[in-house]
Structure formats: structure tokens, C-alpha cells
Design a protein around this motif. Structure first.
Motif, mmCIF file in Angstrom:
data_model
loop_
_atom_site.group_PDB
_atom_site.id
_atom_site.type_symbol
_atom_site.label_atom_id
_atom_site.label_comp_id
_atom_site.label_asym_id
_atom_site.label_seq_id
_atom_site.Cartn_x
_atom_site.Cartn_y
_atom_site.Cartn_z
ATOM 1 N N ASP A 1 18.267 -0.886 28.920
ATOM 2 C CA ASP A 1 17.833 -2.199 29.020
ATOM 3 C C ASP A 1 19.405 -2.825 28.326
ATOM 4 N N ILE A 2 19.718 -1.859 27.190
ATOM 5 C CA ILE A 2 20.730 -2.715 26.800
ATOM 6 C C ILE A 2 22.521 -2.048 27.543
ATOM 7 N N GLN A 3 22.278 -1.069 27.383
ATOM 8 C CA GLN A 3 23.458 -0.713 27.651
ATOM 9 C C GLN A 3 24.117 -1.294 28.839
ATOM 10 N N TYR A 4 23.514 -1.821 30.343
ATOM 11 C CA TYR A 4 23.547 -2.010 30.681
ATOM 12 C C TYR A 4 24.427 -3.535 30.820
ATOM 13 N N GLU A 5 24.089 -4.533 30.096
ATOM 14 C CA GLU A 5 24.137 -5.930 29.888
ATOM 15 C C GLU A 5 25.810 -5.690 28.382
ATOM 16 N N LEU A 6 25.659 -4.525 28.009
ATOM 17 C CA LEU A 6 27.026 -4.510 27.269
ATOM 18 C C LEU A 6 28.061 -3.610 28.265
#
Length: 414
Positions: free
Chosen positions: A40-45
Motif C-alpha cells: 500500500d505504501i510502496q505504490y506511492e513511494l
């Protein structure tokens, strides 16, 4: 050093320096019960991470002249606050390792201050600084914000269909025509991600890229303007008088190092309007289908225009919230610049001691004029990579406002 935390209930603290071992975020106040995985976080990073090849939705690798060649995987590690993919309500610690470091490129700036950077001001304030890549003042710090912003987006999902979308409307002095921008011409995120600058209009994007490429070849850089739209936000969010919604959003966005200005709705252009022109006329909505906003329902109120930018009296009015952020040109340019160098009085008098940026304080420092050509790997225009940062800070601010708003009144009391 204070000032590393944003928020009242949903609180985000970031840590780390550009060339340190790692950087990250600590989130306090995130409710228990949310589904949270590293993906979930990696997509934005991945939308923010450096690397001068732009990967479009179709998988094509496109050279991006605006972006640094520094390559970081920016893989996030969730260290605490989550068990079996569910948030515990305890502090969530997120870590991102720094891997592609070339600190030797910054040796010449240990005592020499880069124009347009925070080197001199940090030296004057603390008497010590990490000169490698700008240290804590580097844009690298924003990776931690984007990680925390991804968690904030999950919190906002529990509040309804709230959509945060930022995009480039001006870069390198070239602007998108208003006819290509919302609300005149809506677009979706997938379409927006198909060009390296995240510009809604393909023709304008190409002109921007050509201009940025020319600046890159000359060793120069560019700035731009990012517009952000928040749709689906209910009326009633914001905490007057000192924590108005627009004031908190402004603080969130202006805390990003490269942002030098912000305006909401009609912004500064509204100063030339009359009251009758600026006021957004209101009317009731007879049916949900005629309401233009995602949070509308029969009997709600609609605004015919949006000069207020969706906020009145520091409180959301149900209209789309629209603001624009001014992004300065990248200060790291590959051209000779005049600046100053810090030396101790002993060095000035012929001794051997210099004022190391990692050692001595400011009290016995004097300065000499010098010239500087910056080395290293740097962005040419920050617009495409700052978009997920602006969205992240917007989400963090709104998640905090959402949780604060739950204590505004007891249901049925008014």
C-alpha cells in the motif's frame, strides 16, 4: 532540533538525512483496525522515487530529462504498529534505506555554501550541518512523508470517497491552457501518469519537456506550479480560528522544501475581482444526479463557482478544494556561481584550520568570497516528483482534520 512533527491527533514525525543509513517516519494516532501492507505504501513511494527513466503505465521506459539519475529502490519496511496486516493503534514506524550514495561529490561544499540551498541558514542556526546531499534539508526527506501519506490515505478511505489529485499546470515557464484542466476537462490518474511531468495536456507536456531538456544541457534548472484538487470532502472539516483548514493545508504544503507559495481557489487573481464576482452563488439541489460533487445527495447545497477554493471561514464547504503550489527552480545547477566560504579566524590569518561543517560552531567564523560549481546528480525540474509529496502532505493534513472533526460535536446536540 524541533519541528519534525506534523499533526494534532494523526501525528507524523520524520527522521533521517539524505546520505545517512536510512530515513523514515513515525506515525502516532493512527486508529486500530485498518488493513495496511507494505505494498500500500510502496505504490506511492514508486511514484516519487528517483531515477531518470520514467516508467509509463504500459511499461515503456521513457527518458525523463527533469529527474535525477540517482537510483534508489525506496523499499519501505514496517517496523511496528501492524500485526497480521492490521494496524494496532500503536505507533507505526516506517523505514527506507539509503543505498545509492556518492557522498564524495559534496566534499567541496563542506565549508562552501550552495546558493539557493539551506546550507548557510542551517550553519547559522546550528553551527553544524551534514553537507552530504543537503543532509536533513534535502528533498530526500520527503520520501518519509510519502510513506506516511500512504497510511493517511487509508484513514481517509473510512471517511468516504475522498480523492486527492495533484498535477503540473506550469513548468519551465510553459503553462497548460485552462481548457485542458479540471473542471473544464476532467482526467483520470492513469492518463495523467502517461507523461513524465504528470501534465494533463500532452501537447503542453511535450513543450515543457523540450524546454527542460534544453536547460539540462546548459546545466540550468526550472520551477513550476502544481495544482491539487480534493474532491468528495464533506462540508464541515476545519478547526477555527488558528487551525483553519486552508491554514493547515498551507502549512503542510509550505513545509515542503521547494514550495515557496500557495493559493486557494481564485487566489491572488481574486484580489482584482469585485465581491459580486468573487462570491460563489449557492443553490439547493433537487436530486442527487444534478449535484456535481461526489459527496452530494438530494437536498444538499451546490456552489455555481469555486472562487473560495472549497473553503469558507477555514471550514470545508463541500465544494472541491483547489489550491496551487509554487515550486522554485532546482537550486543545484551545473554552472559557476558566486558564493561564500566559511573559515575560522585562524585560517584567515594564515593558520591551517578551516570551519568544518561537521565540527566547529559559528561563533568564530568569518567568510571569504569564492566561486562554486556544484557536482553530483540532481533533478532539473521538481514538478513530477513533488506531486506525490504534495498529495501525501494533503492526505496527512486531512486525516488529522478528519479525526479532529469527530470531537467537534455530540450527535443530536445541535
Amino acid at each position: 532540533m524541533s519541528g519534525n512533527t506534523f499533526g494534532t491527533i494523526f501525528r507524523v514525525s520524520t527522521f533521517g538525512e539524505s546520505h545517512g543509513e536510512a530515513l523514515g517516519a513515525l506515525i502516532d494516532g493512527c486508529p486500530a483496525g485498518l488493513s495496511l501492507k507494505a505494498e500500500d505504501i510502496q505504490y506511492e513511494l514508486n511514484r516519487r522515487k528517483p531515477g531518470n527513466l520514467f516508467i509509463a503505465d504500459n511499461g515503456t521506459r521513457v527518458p525523463n530529462p527533469a529527474v535525477t539519475s540517482r537510483v534508489e529502490k525506496d523499499e519501505v519496511h514496517i517496523l511496528s504498529g501492524v500485526f497480521n496486516g492490521i494496524t494496532l493503534g500503536t505507533p507505526i514506524a516506517l523505514e527506507i534505506e539509503n543505498t545509492d550514495l556518492r557522498s564524495s561529490n559534496y566534499e567541496k561544499t563542506a565549508d562552501t555554501f550552495r546558493p539557493g540551498h539551506a546550507d548557510y541558514t542551517w550553519h547559522k542556526k546550528y553551527g553544524i550541518r551534514d553537507y552530504r546531499g543537503g543532509g536533513r534539508a534535502s528533498g530526500r526527506e520527503t520520501a518519509a512523508r510519502v510513506a506516511a501519506g500512504a497510511v493517511a490515505r487509508l484513514v481517509l478511505q473510512t471517511a468516504g470517497n475522498i480523492d486527492i489529485q495533484a498535477y503540473t499546470v506550469q513548468a519551465a515557464g510553459i503553462s497548460c491552457p485552462e481548457s485542458s484542466l479540471p473542471p473544464v476537462k476532467p482526467f483520470d490518474k492513469k492518463q495523467l501518469e502517461k507523461n513524465p511531468l504528470r501534465v494533463p495536456d500532452e501537447k503542453t507536456a511535450q513543450k515543457m519537456l523540450e524546454r527542460i531538456e534544453a536547460l539540462r544541457k546548459n546545466g540550468d534548472s526550472a520551477g513550476g506550479i502544481i495544482e491539487c484538487r480534493i474532491e468528495g470532502l464533506p462540508a464541515g472539516w476545519g478547526e477555527p480560528v488558528f487551525d483553519k483548514l486552508d491554514a493547515e493545508l498551507a502549512k503542510a504544503v509550505l513545509s515542503i522544501g521547494a514550495v515557496k507559495g500557495i493559493e486557494f481557489g481564485a487566489g491572488f487573481a481574486g484580489c482584482a475581482m469585485t465581491g459580486s464576482e468573487w462570491n460563489d452563488a449557492m443553490h439547493t439541489v433537487k436530486s442527487a444526479g444534478s449535484f456535481r460533487h461526489k459527496n452530494g445527495y438530494a437536498g444538499d447545497v451546490c456552489f455555481e463557482t469555486n472562487n473560495a477554493g472549497g473553503i469558507l471561514g477555514g471550514i470545508s464547504n463541500g465544494n472541491a478544494i483547489v489550491f496551487r503550489a509554487a515550486v522554485k527552480p532546482v537550486p543545484s545547477i551545473f554552472m559557476p556561481q558566486k558564493t561564500v566560504k566559511a573559515v575560522t579566524a585562524d585560517k584567515k590569518n594564515g593558520g591551517g584550520n578551516t570551519c568544518s561543517a561537521v565540527g566547529i560552531g559559528d561563533f568564530d567564523t568569518i567568510y571569504e568570497d569564492t566561486d562554486l560549481v556544484i557536482e553530483g546528480r540532481h533533478d532539473v525540474c521538481l514538478c513530477p516528483r513533488i506531486i506525490p509529496v504534495i498529495e501525501a502532505m494533503t492526505a496527512i493534513c486531512l486525516a488529522d482534520m478528519y479525526l479532529r472533526n469527530k470531537s467537534a460535536r455530540i450527535s443530536g446536540s445541535v
